[in-house]
Design a protein around this motif. Structure first.
Motif, PDB file in Angstrom:
ATOM      1  N   VAL A 178      21.266  -9.602 -31.328  1.00 39.56           N
ATOM      2  CA  VAL A 178      20.206  -9.295 -30.363  1.00 39.56           C
ATOM      3  C   VAL A 178      20.730  -8.417 -29.232  1.00 39.56           C
ATOM      4  O   VAL A 178      20.153  -7.372 -28.904  1.00 39.56           O
ATOM      5  CB  VAL A 178      19.601 -10.597 -29.785  1.00 39.56           C
ATOM      6  N   LEU A 179      21.861  -8.809 -28.652  1.00 39.16           N
ATOM      7  CA  LEU A 179      22.385  -8.086 -27.484  1.00 39.16           C
ATOM      8  C   LEU A 179      22.991  -6.739 -27.852  1.00 39.16           C
ATOM      9  O   LEU A 179      23.067  -5.840 -27.007  1.00 39.16           O
ATOM     10  CB  LEU A 179      23.435  -8.946 -26.769  1.00 39.16           C
ATOM     11  N   GLY A 180      23.460  -6.589 -29.091  1.00 37.64           N
ATOM     12  CA  GLY A 180      24.102  -5.336 -29.475  1.00 37.64           C
ATOM     13  C   GLY A 180      23.143  -4.192 -29.709  1.00 37.64           C
ATOM     14  O   GLY A 180      23.520  -3.014 -29.603  1.00 37.64           O
ATOM     15  N   TRP A 181      21.904  -4.495 -30.015  1.00 39.27           N
ATOM     16  CA  TRP A 181      20.916  -3.469 -30.342  1.00 39.27           C
ATOM     17  C   TRP A 181      20.693  -2.482 -29.200  1.00 39.27           C
ATOM     18  O   TRP A 181      20.730  -1.261 -29.437  1.00 39.27           O
ATOM     19  CB  TRP A 181      19.618  -4.138 -30.766  1.00 39.27           C
ATOM     20  N   PRO A 182      20.476  -2.921 -27.944  1.00 31.97           N
ATOM     21  CA  PRO A 182      20.296  -1.940 -26.860  1.00 31.97           C
ATOM     22  C   PRO A 182      21.511  -1.041 -26.666  1.00 31.97           C
ATOM     23  O   PRO A 182      21.372   0.157 -26.385  1.00 31.97           O
ATOM     24  CB  PRO A 182      20.048  -2.822 -25.630  1.00 31.97           C
ATOM     25  N   GLY A 183      22.719  -1.613 -26.833  1.00 32.98           N
ATOM     26  CA  GLY A 183      23.931  -0.806 -26.695  1.00 32.98           C
ATOM     27  C   GLY A 183      24.024   0.269 -27.755  1.00 32.98           C
ATOM     28  O   GLY A 183      24.435   1.404 -27.476  1.00 32.98           O
ATOM     29  N   MET A 184      23.645  -0.065 -28.981  1.00 33.92           N
ATOM     30  CA  MET A 184      23.638   0.922 -30.059  1.00 33.92           C
ATOM     31  C   MET A 184      22.649   2.046 -29.747  1.00 33.92           C
ATOM     32  O   MET A 184      22.954   3.236 -29.922  1.00 33.92           O
ATOM     33  CB  MET A 184      23.262   0.258 -31.385  1.00 33.92           C
ATOM     34  N   ARG A 185      21.482   1.696 -29.274  1.00 31.25           N
ATOM     35  CA  ARG A 185      20.464   2.715 -28.983  1.00 31.25           C
ATOM     36  C   ARG A 185      20.915   3.635 -27.855  1.00 31.25           C
ATOM     37  O   ARG A 185      20.688   4.844 -27.895  1.00 31.25           O
ATOM     38  CB  ARG A 185      19.139   2.045 -28.633  1.00 31.25           C
ATOM     39  N   ARG A 186      21.551   3.054 -26.836  1.00 32.81           N
ATOM     40  CA  ARG A 186      22.027   3.886 -25.718  1.00 32.81           C
ATOM     41  C   ARG A 186      23.135   4.832 -26.174  1.00 32.81           C
ATOM     42  O   ARG A 186      23.212   5.977 -25.742  1.00 32.81           O
ATOM     43  CB  ARG A 186      22.530   3.009 -24.575  1.00 32.81           C
ATOM     44  N   PHE A 187      24.016   4.348 -27.048  1.00 36.78           N
ATOM     45  CA  PHE A 187      25.161   5.152 -27.485  1.00 36.78           C
ATOM     46  C   PHE A 187      24.733   6.281 -28.425  1.00 36.78           C
ATOM     47  O   PHE A 187      25.356   7.335 -28.480  1.00 36.78           O
ATOM     48  CB  PHE A 187      26.191   4.246 -28.170  1.00 36.78           C
ATOM     49  N   ARG A 188      23.674   6.073 -29.190  1.00 36.48           N
ATOM     50  CA  ARG A 188      23.143   7.066 -30.118  1.00 36.48           C
ATOM     51  C   ARG A 188      24.221   7.591 -31.081  1.00 36.48           C
ATOM     52  O   ARG A 188      24.525   8.781 -31.114  1.00 36.48           O
ATOM     53  CB  ARG A 188      22.493   8.233 -29.367  1.00 36.48           C
ATOM     54  N   PRO A 189      24.798   6.714 -31.896  1.00 38.67           N
ATOM     55  CA  PRO A 189      25.903   7.135 -32.773  1.00 38.67           C
ATOM     56  C   PRO A 189      25.445   8.017 -33.929  1.00 38.67           C
ATOM     57  O   PRO A 189      24.339   7.864 -34.457  1.00 38.67           O
ATOM     58  CB  PRO A 189      26.449   5.804 -33.299  1.00 38.67           C
ATOM     59  N   ASP A 190      26.312   8.939 -34.300  1.00 37.40           N
ATOM     60  CA  ASP A 190      26.103   9.693 -35.539  1.00 37.40           C
ATOM     61  C   ASP A 190      26.425   8.813 -36.744  1.00 37.40           C
ATOM     62  O   ASP A 190      25.789   8.910 -37.797  1.00 37.40           O
ATOM     63  CB  ASP A 190      27.002  10.932 -35.566  1.00 37.40           C
ATOM     64  N   ILE A 191      27.469   7.972 -36.577  1.00 39.31           N
ATOM     65  CA  ILE A 191      27.933   7.078 -37.630  1.00 39.31           C
ATOM     66  C   ILE A 191      28.009   5.661 -37.081  1.00 39.31           C
ATOM     67  O   ILE A 191      28.546   5.442 -35.993  1.00 39.31           O
ATOM     68  CB  ILE A 191      29.339   7.483 -38.134  1.00 39.31           C
ATOM     69  N   VAL A 192      27.500   4.710 -37.830  1.00 38.23           N
ATOM     70  CA  VAL A 192      27.751   3.297 -37.540  1.00 38.23           C
ATOM     71  C   VAL A 192      28.600   2.744 -38.684  1.00 38.23           C
ATOM     72  O   VAL A 192      28.185   2.769 -39.851  1.00 38.23           O
ATOM     73  CB  VAL A 192      26.450   2.484 -37.412  1.00 38.23           C
ATOM     74  N   HIS A 193      29.796   2.285 -38.335  1.00 30.92           N
ATOM     75  CA  HIS A 193      30.691   1.696 -39.334  1.00 30.92           C
ATOM     76  C   HIS A 193      30.559   0.185 -39.227  1.00 30.92           C
ATOM     77  O   HIS A 193      30.953  -0.410 -38.224  1.00 30.92           O
ATOM     78  CB  HIS A 193      32.136   2.126 -39.080  1.00 30.92           C
ATOM     79  N   GLU A 194      29.970  -0.415 -40.244  1.00 27.96           N
ATOM     80  CA  GLU A 194      29.768  -1.862 -40.243  1.00 27.96           C
ATOM     81  C   GLU A 194      31.074  -2.560 -40.599  1.00 27.96           C
ATOM     82  O   GLU A 194      31.719  -2.210 -41.588  1.00 27.96           O
ATOM     83  CB  GLU A 194      28.647  -2.237 -41.218  1.00 27.96           C
ATOM     84  N   THR A 195      31.445  -3.562 -39.800  1.00 31.30           N
ATOM     85  CA  THR A 195      32.764  -4.179 -39.937  1.00 31.30           C
ATOM     86  C   THR A 195      32.802  -5.362 -40.889  1.00 31.30           C
ATOM     87  O   THR A 195      33.874  -5.895 -41.171  1.00 31.30           O
ATOM     88  CB  THR A 195      33.287  -4.616 -38.564  1.00 31.30           C
ATOM     89  N   TYR A 196      31.645  -5.798 -41.361  1.00 34.27           N
ATOM     90  CA  TYR A 196      31.608  -6.808 -42.425  1.00 34.27           C
ATOM     91  C   TYR A 196      30.244  -6.737 -43.095  1.00 34.27           C
ATOM     92  O   TYR A 196      29.525  -5.745 -42.935  1.00 34.27           O
ATOM     93  CB  TYR A 196      31.930  -8.213 -41.891  1.00 34.27           C
ATOM     94  N   TYR A 197      29.876  -7.772 -43.827  1.00 36.62           N
ATOM     95  CA  TYR A 197      28.689  -7.721 -44.668  1.00 36.62           C
ATOM     96  C   TYR A 197      27.520  -8.476 -44.036  1.00 36.62           C
ATOM     97  O   TYR A 197      27.678  -9.607 -43.579  1.00 36.62           O
ATOM     98  CB  TYR A 197      28.994  -8.325 -46.041  1.00 36.62           C
ATOM     99  N   SER A 198      26.368  -7.851 -44.028  1.00 35.16           N
ATOM    100  CA  SER A 198      25.180  -8.456 -43.455  1.00 35.16           C
ATOM    101  C   SER A 198      23.948  -7.924 -44.181  1.00 35.16           C
ATOM    102  O   SER A 198      23.956  -6.799 -44.694  1.00 35.16           O
ATOM    103  CB  SER A 198      25.079  -8.136 -41.959  1.00 35.16           C
ATOM    104  N   THR A 199      22.894  -8.719 -44.194  1.00 30.58           N
ATOM    105  CA  THR A 199      21.652  -8.259 -44.809  1.00 30.58           C
ATOM    106  C   THR A 199      20.900  -7.299 -43.902  1.00 30.58           C
ATOM    107  O   THR A 199      20.001  -6.596 -44.356  1.00 30.58           O
ATOM    108  CB  THR A 199      20.736  -9.457 -45.143  1.00 30.58           C
ATOM    109  N   ARG A 200      21.276  -7.272 -42.615  1.00 30.50           N
ATOM    110  CA  ARG A 200      20.611  -6.369 -41.671  1.00 30.50           C
ATOM    111  C   ARG A 200      21.633  -5.463 -41.012  1.00 30.50           C
ATOM    112  O   ARG A 200      22.763  -5.855 -40.761  1.00 30.50           O
ATOM    113  CB  ARG A 200      19.861  -7.156 -40.595  1.00 30.50           C
ATOM    114  N   THR A 201      21.223  -4.263 -40.685  1.00 26.51           N
ATOM    115  CA  THR A 201      22.115  -3.322 -40.030  1.00 26.51           C
ATOM    116  C   THR A 201      21.851  -3.271 -38.532  1.00 26.51           C
ATOM    117  O   THR A 201      20.736  -3.526 -38.079  1.00 26.51           O
ATOM    118  CB  THR A 201      21.942  -1.906 -40.618  1.00 26.51           C
ATOM    119  N   ALA A 202      22.904  -2.939 -37.788  1.00 22.43           N
ATOM    120  CA  ALA A 202      22.769  -2.717 -36.351  1.00 22.43           C
ATOM    121  C   ALA A 202      22.558  -1.245 -36.033  1.00 22.43           C
ATOM    122  O   ALA A 202      22.447  -0.860 -34.867  1.00 22.43           O
ATOM    123  CB  ALA A 202      24.022  -3.218 -35.634  1.00 22.43           C
TER     124      ALA A 202
END
Length: 368
Positions: free
Chosen positions: A79-103
Protein backbone atom coordinates in the motif's frame (compact mmCIF):
# COMPACT_ATOMS: atom_id res chain seq x y z
CA UNK A 1 17.31 5.55 -17.10
CA UNK A 2 15.12 5.51 -13.98
CA UNK A 3 15.19 2.09 -12.32
CA UNK A 4 13.13 1.06 -9.31
CA UNK A 5 13.43 -2.06 -7.17
CA UNK A 6 10.31 -3.09 -5.28
CA UNK A 7 9.91 -3.85 -1.58
CA UNK A 8 9.36 -7.60 -1.58
CA UNK A 9 12.66 -9.17 -0.50
CA UNK A 10 13.77 -6.26 1.65
CA UNK A 11 10.65 -6.34 3.81
CA UNK A 12 11.23 -9.88 5.08
CA UNK A 13 14.87 -10.94 4.58
CA UNK A 14 17.49 -9.53 6.96
CA UNK A 15 20.36 -11.36 5.28
CA UNK A 16 20.38 -13.78 2.37
CA UNK A 17 21.31 -14.50 -1.21
CA UNK A 18 18.28 -12.94 -2.90
CA UNK A 19 18.44 -9.66 -0.99
CA UNK A 20 22.21 -9.51 -1.45
CA UNK A 21 21.77 -9.92 -5.20
CA UNK A 22 19.11 -7.18 -5.38
CA UNK A 23 21.16 -4.82 -3.23
CA UNK A 24 24.43 -5.41 -5.10
CA UNK A 25 22.66 -4.99 -8.44
CA UNK A 26 21.00 -1.75 -7.35
CA UNK A 27 24.24 -0.26 -5.98
CA UNK A 28 26.15 -1.31 -9.10
CA UNK A 29 23.59 0.28 -11.39
CA UNK A 30 23.60 3.49 -9.35
CA UNK A 31 27.37 3.59 -8.91
CA UNK A 32 29.55 2.28 -11.72
CA UNK A 33 26.71 2.39 -14.28
CA UNK A 34 25.56 5.90 -13.30
CA UNK A 35 21.82 5.23 -13.42
CA UNK A 36 19.01 6.82 -11.39
CA UNK A 37 18.11 3.98 -9.03
CA UNK A 38 15.66 3.82 -6.13
CA UNK A 39 14.83 0.90 -3.84
CA UNK A 40 11.27 1.70 -2.80
CA UNK A 41 10.56 -0.19 0.43
CA UNK A 42 8.73 1.97 2.99
CA UNK A 43 9.36 -0.55 5.82
CA UNK A 44 12.43 -2.77 5.54
CA UNK A 45 14.26 -5.21 7.81
CA UNK A 46 17.22 -5.81 5.49
CA UNK A 47 20.70 -5.30 6.95
CA UNK A 48 22.32 -4.57 3.60
CA UNK A 49 20.04 -1.54 3.18
CA UNK A 50 20.60 -0.51 6.79
CA UNK A 51 24.38 -0.61 6.39
CA UNK A 52 24.44 1.06 2.97
CA UNK A 53 26.24 4.38 2.61
CA UNK A 54 24.74 5.08 -0.84
CA UNK A 55 22.95 8.42 -0.56
CA UNK A 56 19.40 8.47 -1.90
CA UNK A 57 19.36 4.80 -2.90
CA UNK A 58 16.64 3.72 -0.48
CA UNK A 59 13.18 5.17 0.13
CA UNK A 60 12.05 3.76 3.47
CA UNK A 61 12.95 3.19 7.11
CA UNK A 62 14.33 0.17 8.93
CA UNK A 63 11.90 -1.59 11.26
CA UNK A 64 12.28 -4.45 13.75
CA UNK A 65 11.72 -8.14 13.10
CA UNK A 66 9.11 -10.01 15.11
CA UNK A 67 6.94 -13.13 14.55
CA UNK A 68 5.03 -12.85 11.25
CA UNK A 69 6.52 -9.39 10.63
CA UNK A 70 7.39 -10.30 7.05
CA UNK A 71 3.77 -10.98 6.19
CA UNK A 72 2.64 -7.76 7.86
CA UNK A 73 5.31 -5.59 6.23
CA UNK A 74 4.55 -7.10 2.84
CA UNK A 75 0.90 -6.02 3.10
CA UNK A 76 1.80 -2.54 4.39
CA UNK A 77 4.52 -2.01 1.78
CA UNK A 78 2.15 -2.97 -1.02
CA UNK A 79 0.00 0.00 0.00
CA UNK A 80 2.66 2.52 1.04
CA UNK A 81 5.02 1.74 -1.84
CA UNK A 82 2.56 2.63 -4.58
CA UNK A 83 2.73 6.45 -4.16
CA UNK A 84 6.54 6.30 -4.13
CA UNK A 85 6.57 4.33 -7.37
CA UNK A 86 4.24 6.83 -9.03
CA UNK A 87 6.34 9.80 -7.91
CA UNK A 88 9.57 8.18 -9.12
CA UNK A 89 8.09 7.32 -12.54
CA UNK A 90 10.52 4.46 -13.33
CA UNK A 91 11.33 3.29 -16.82
CA UNK A 92 12.06 -0.16 -15.34
CA UNK A 93 10.67 -1.84 -12.24
CA UNK A 94 12.79 -4.80 -11.17
CA UNK A 95 10.70 -7.05 -8.95
CA UNK A 96 12.79 -8.58 -6.18
CA UNK A 97 10.67 -11.68 -5.61
CA UNK A 98 7.45 -13.35 -6.74
CA UNK A 99 3.99 -11.86 -6.35
CA UNK A 100 0.63 -12.10 -8.06
CA UNK A 101 0.49 -8.30 -8.21
CA UNK A 102 3.02 -5.80 -9.49
CA UNK A 103 4.11 -2.54 -7.90
CA UNK A 104 4.97 -1.11 -11.32
CA UNK A 105 3.07 2.01 -12.47
CA UNK A 106 1.43 1.99 -15.87
CA UNK A 107 3.99 2.52 -18.62
CA UNK A 108 6.93 0.98 -16.72
CA UNK A 109 8.56 -2.17 -18.04
CA UNK A 110 8.75 -5.03 -15.56
CA UNK A 111 11.82 -7.23 -15.14
CA UNK A 112 11.85 -10.28 -12.90
CA UNK A 113 14.77 -12.43 -11.80
CA UNK A 114 14.20 -16.16 -11.36
CA UNK A 115 16.82 -17.70 -9.08
CA UNK A 116 15.97 -21.39 -9.40
CA UNK A 117 13.16 -23.83 -10.10
CA UNK A 118 13.56 -25.85 -6.91
CA UNK A 119 9.89 -25.70 -5.95
CA UNK A 120 8.93 -27.08 -9.36
CA UNK A 121 11.65 -29.73 -9.50
CA UNK A 122 11.33 -30.90 -5.88
CA UNK A 123 7.69 -30.25 -4.89
CA UNK A 124 7.86 -33.01 -2.27
CA UNK A 125 10.20 -30.82 -0.20
CA UNK A 126 7.58 -28.08 0.22
CA UNK A 127 4.18 -27.73 1.83
CA UNK A 128 1.09 -27.73 -0.37
CA UNK A 129 0.24 -24.39 1.27
CA UNK A 130 3.51 -22.83 0.06
CA UNK A 131 2.45 -20.14 -2.46
CA UNK A 132 5.83 -19.84 -4.21
CA UNK A 133 4.99 -21.88 -7.32
CA UNK A 134 1.72 -20.04 -7.93
CA UNK A 135 3.20 -16.60 -7.29
CA UNK A 136 6.28 -17.33 -9.39
CA UNK A 137 4.17 -18.44 -12.36
CA UNK A 138 2.04 -15.29 -12.11
CA UNK A 139 5.08 -13.03 -11.86
CA UNK A 140 6.83 -14.71 -14.80
CA UNK A 141 3.74 -14.45 -16.98
CA UNK A 142 3.31 -10.76 -16.11
CA UNK A 143 6.94 -9.69 -16.60
CA UNK A 144 8.18 -8.08 -19.80
CA UNK A 145 11.48 -9.94 -19.44
CA UNK A 146 12.85 -12.64 -17.14
CA UNK A 147 16.49 -12.81 -16.05
CA UNK A 148 17.80 -16.23 -15.00
CA UNK A 149 20.95 -16.55 -12.93
CA UNK A 150 22.23 -19.60 -14.83
CA UNK A 151 21.64 -21.53 -18.02
CA UNK A 152 20.30 -24.37 -15.89
CA UNK A 153 17.65 -22.10 -14.40
CA UNK A 154 16.68 -20.83 -17.84
CA UNK A 155 16.31 -24.37 -19.20
CA UNK A 156 14.15 -25.34 -16.22
CA UNK A 157 12.03 -22.19 -16.55
CA UNK A 158 11.30 -22.96 -20.19
CA UNK A 159 10.59 -26.61 -19.36
CA UNK A 160 8.30 -26.12 -16.36
CA UNK A 161 6.49 -22.88 -17.22
CA UNK A 162 6.68 -22.87 -21.01
CA UNK A 163 8.28 -19.43 -21.16
CA UNK A 164 9.42 -18.42 -24.67
CA UNK A 165 13.25 -18.51 -24.69
CA UNK A 166 13.37 -15.04 -26.29
CA UNK A 167 11.70 -13.62 -23.18
CA UNK A 168 14.63 -14.79 -21.05
CA UNK A 169 18.29 -13.89 -20.55
CA UNK A 170 21.07 -15.33 -18.41
CA UNK A 171 23.10 -13.04 -16.17
CA UNK A 172 25.46 -14.71 -13.71
CA UNK A 173 25.72 -13.42 -10.18
CA UNK A 174 28.73 -11.85 -8.59
CA UNK A 175 29.67 -12.65 -5.02
CA UNK A 176 30.65 -10.65 -1.95
CA UNK A 177 31.27 -11.33 1.71
CA UNK A 178 31.24 -8.23 3.89
CA UNK A 179 33.16 -9.14 7.05
CA UNK A 180 32.56 -6.74 9.93
CA UNK A 181 34.70 -6.35 13.05
CA UNK A 182 37.56 -8.57 14.16
CA UNK A 183 38.23 -12.00 12.71
CA UNK A 184 37.77 -15.03 14.99
CA UNK A 185 40.98 -16.74 15.98
CA UNK A 186 41.89 -20.30 15.01
CA UNK A 187 40.85 -21.51 18.46
CA UNK A 188 37.43 -19.87 18.09
CA UNK A 189 36.93 -21.49 14.69
CA UNK A 190 38.02 -25.04 15.51
CA UNK A 191 40.64 -26.91 17.54
CA UNK A 192 40.92 -29.65 14.88
CA UNK A 193 41.29 -29.58 11.09
CA UNK A 194 37.85 -29.61 9.49
CA UNK A 195 35.80 -29.92 6.33
CA UNK A 196 33.25 -27.13 5.87
CA UNK A 197 29.61 -27.22 4.81
CA UNK A 198 27.60 -23.96 4.60
CA UNK A 199 23.89 -23.19 4.73
CA UNK A 200 20.55 -24.97 4.61
CA UNK A 201 20.69 -28.76 5.01
CA UNK A 202 17.22 -29.78 3.78
CA UNK A 203 16.20 -32.16 1.00
CA UNK A 204 17.98 -31.46 -2.26
CA UNK A 205 20.93 -29.89 -0.40
CA UNK A 206 21.99 -33.50 0.23
CA UNK A 207 23.54 -32.98 3.65
CA UNK A 208 22.62 -36.58 4.51
CA UNK A 209 24.71 -37.70 1.55
CA UNK A 210 27.68 -35.75 2.86
CA UNK A 211 27.37 -37.28 6.33
CA UNK A 212 27.16 -40.72 4.71
CA UNK A 213 30.36 -40.09 2.73
CA UNK A 214 32.16 -38.70 5.79
CA UNK A 215 31.08 -41.64 7.96
CA UNK A 216 32.24 -44.16 5.33
CA UNK A 217 35.82 -42.87 5.43
CA UNK A 218 38.04 -43.88 8.38
CA UNK A 219 40.60 -41.37 7.10
CA UNK A 220 38.22 -38.40 7.10
CA UNK A 221 36.80 -39.26 10.52
CA UNK A 222 40.24 -39.71 12.03
CA UNK A 223 41.74 -36.53 10.60
CA UNK A 224 38.91 -33.99 10.25
CA UNK A 225 35.77 -32.70 11.87
CA UNK A 226 32.76 -31.88 9.72
CA UNK A 227 31.70 -28.31 10.52
CA UNK A 228 28.30 -27.08 9.31
CA UNK A 229 27.96 -23.30 9.24
CA UNK A 230 24.47 -21.79 9.51
CA UNK A 231 21.21 -23.55 8.73
CA UNK A 232 20.10 -23.65 12.37
CA UNK A 233 21.01 -26.15 15.05
CA UNK A 234 20.86 -29.85 14.23
CA UNK A 235 17.38 -31.30 14.72
CA UNK A 236 16.66 -34.68 16.27
CA UNK A 237 16.48 -36.42 12.88
CA UNK A 238 19.90 -35.10 11.87
CA UNK A 239 21.46 -36.12 15.18
CA UNK A 240 19.98 -39.60 14.84
CA UNK A 241 21.26 -39.87 11.25
CA UNK A 242 24.79 -38.98 12.31
CA UNK A 243 24.67 -41.62 15.05
CA UNK A 244 23.17 -44.33 12.84
CA UNK A 245 25.73 -43.75 10.09
CA UNK A 246 28.53 -44.29 12.60
CA UNK A 247 30.01 -40.80 12.59
CA UNK A 248 31.22 -39.53 15.96
CA UNK A 249 28.69 -36.95 17.13
CA UNK A 250 31.46 -34.79 18.59
CA UNK A 251 33.11 -34.59 15.15
CA UNK A 252 30.02 -33.34 13.27
CA UNK A 253 29.25 -29.86 14.58
CA UNK A 254 26.97 -26.94 13.74
CA UNK A 255 28.13 -23.35 14.19
CA UNK A 256 26.78 -19.92 13.29
CA UNK A 257 27.82 -16.28 12.99
CA UNK A 258 28.01 -13.27 10.70
CA UNK A 259 30.07 -12.81 7.52
CA UNK A 260 33.28 -12.21 9.45
CA UNK A 261 32.92 -15.55 11.24
CA UNK A 262 32.04 -17.33 8.00
CA UNK A 263 35.08 -15.79 6.30
CA UNK A 264 37.29 -17.19 9.04
CA UNK A 265 35.84 -20.66 8.64
CA UNK A 266 36.43 -20.54 4.88
CA UNK A 267 40.06 -19.46 5.37
CA UNK A 268 40.85 -22.21 7.86
CA UNK A 269 38.94 -25.14 6.34
CA UNK A 270 40.81 -28.02 4.80
CA UNK A 271 38.15 -28.13 2.08
CA UNK A 272 34.70 -26.76 1.36
CA UNK A 273 32.17 -29.43 0.34
CA UNK A 274 29.04 -28.64 -1.71
CA UNK A 275 27.00 -31.85 -2.15
CA UNK A 276 23.73 -30.32 -3.46
CA UNK A 277 21.66 -32.20 -6.04
CA UNK A 278 20.37 -28.96 -7.55
CA UNK A 279 21.23 -25.24 -7.49
CA UNK A 280 19.99 -22.27 -9.45
CA UNK A 281 23.52 -20.86 -9.22
CA UNK A 282 25.49 -21.56 -6.06
CA UNK A 283 27.48 -18.69 -4.52
CA UNK A 284 29.20 -20.58 -1.65
CA UNK A 285 31.82 -22.29 -3.88
CA UNK A 286 32.86 -18.86 -5.18
CA UNK A 287 33.02 -17.52 -1.64
CA UNK A 288 35.25 -20.44 -0.66
CA UNK A 289 37.54 -19.82 -3.65
CA UNK A 290 37.82 -16.15 -2.72
CA UNK A 291 39.30 -17.15 0.66
CA UNK A 292 41.73 -19.70 -0.75
CA UNK A 293 39.67 -22.72 0.29
CA UNK A 294 39.71 -25.66 -2.17
CA UNK A 295 36.28 -26.91 -3.28
CA UNK A 296 34.80 -30.38 -3.70
CA UNK A 297 31.32 -30.23 -5.21
CA UNK A 298 28.53 -31.95 -7.12
CA UNK A 299 28.76 -32.35 -10.89
CA UNK A 300 25.06 -31.62 -11.54
CA UNK A 301 22.67 -28.74 -12.44
CA UNK A 302 24.29 -25.28 -12.55
CA UNK A 303 27.25 -26.13 -10.31
CA UNK A 304 29.73 -27.09 -13.08
CA UNK A 305 28.64 -23.92 -14.91
CA UNK A 306 29.78 -21.90 -11.88
CA UNK A 307 32.96 -23.68 -10.77
CA UNK A 308 34.42 -24.57 -14.18
CA UNK A 309 37.65 -26.53 -13.73
CA UNK A 310 38.35 -25.02 -10.31
CA UNK A 311 36.82 -27.78 -8.17
CA UNK A 312 37.06 -31.51 -7.53
CA UNK A 313 33.66 -32.80 -8.65
CA UNK A 314 31.67 -35.87 -7.68
CA UNK A 315 28.33 -37.58 -8.32
CA UNK A 316 26.12 -36.44 -5.41
CA UNK A 317 24.10 -39.68 -5.54
CA UNK A 318 27.23 -41.86 -5.26
CA UNK A 319 28.74 -42.12 -1.76
CA UNK A 320 31.99 -43.61 -3.02
CA UNK A 321 32.42 -40.84 -5.62
CA UNK A 322 31.82 -38.14 -3.02
CA UNK A 323 34.09 -39.75 -0.46
CA UNK A 324 36.94 -40.20 -2.95
CA UNK A 325 36.72 -36.58 -4.13
CA UNK A 326 36.79 -35.21 -0.59
CA UNK A 327 39.69 -37.46 0.36
CA UNK A 328 41.69 -36.26 -2.67
CA UNK A 329 41.21 -32.61 -1.78
CA UNK A 330 41.88 -33.18 1.90
CA UNK A 331 45.02 -35.30 1.49
CA UNK A 332 46.77 -34.28 -1.74
CA UNK A 333 48.77 -31.07 -1.25
CA UNK A 334 49.54 -30.70 -4.95
CA UNK A 335 45.85 -31.01 -5.86
CA UNK A 336 44.91 -28.55 -3.15
CA UNK A 337 47.39 -25.99 -4.47
CA UNK A 338 46.12 -26.51 -8.02
CA UNK A 339 42.48 -26.00 -7.00
CA UNK A 340 43.30 -22.90 -4.96
CA UNK A 341 45.10 -21.35 -7.94
CA UNK A 342 42.31 -22.27 -10.36
CA UNK A 343 39.76 -20.91 -7.90
CA UNK A 344 41.42 -17.49 -7.82
CA UNK A 345 41.44 -17.39 -11.62
CA UNK A 346 37.79 -18.50 -11.76
CA UNK A 347 36.69 -15.51 -9.69
CA UNK A 348 37.55 -13.18 -12.57
CA UNK A 349 34.50 -14.54 -14.44
CA UNK A 350 32.08 -13.27 -11.77
CA UNK A 351 31.67 -9.75 -10.44
CA UNK A 352 28.77 -7.55 -9.39
CA UNK A 353 29.97 -4.84 -11.78
CA UNK A 354 29.69 -7.26 -14.70
CA UNK A 355 26.27 -8.42 -13.44
CA UNK A 356 25.05 -4.81 -13.26
CA UNK A 357 26.31 -3.91 -16.74
CA UNK A 358 24.75 -6.96 -18.38
CA UNK A 359 21.47 -6.28 -16.59
CA UNK A 360 21.51 -2.64 -17.73
CA UNK A 361 21.97 -3.83 -21.31
CA UNK A 362 18.78 -5.90 -20.93
CA UNK A 363 16.86 -2.92 -19.48
CA UNK A 364 17.88 -0.76 -22.41
CA UNK A 365 16.87 -3.41 -24.91
CA UNK A 366 13.37 -3.91 -23.54
CA UNK A 367 12.79 -0.19 -22.91
CA UNK A 368 13.72 0.79 -26.47
Amino acid sequence: MRIAFDHQIFGWQEYGGVSRYAYELATGLAGACGQDVNIICPLYVNRYLAESDAVGLVTGVRVPVFPKSGRIYRAVNAVLGWPGMRRFRPDIVHETYYSTRTAAPKGSKVVLTVYDMIHERFPENFSIADPTRREKAAAVLRADHVICISEQTRKDLVEFLGVPPEKTSVVHLGFTLRPQGSQPSQDEASDRPYLLYVGNRSGYKNFDGLVRAYASSPFLQAEFDLVCFGGGEFNARERDAVEKLGAAASRVRQVAGDDSVLASYYRQARAFVYPSRYEGFGIPPLEAMSFGCPVACSNVSSIPEVVGDAAEMFDPSDTESMCAAIERVASDEARRAELIARGRARLDVFSWQRCAQQTLDIYRRIAA
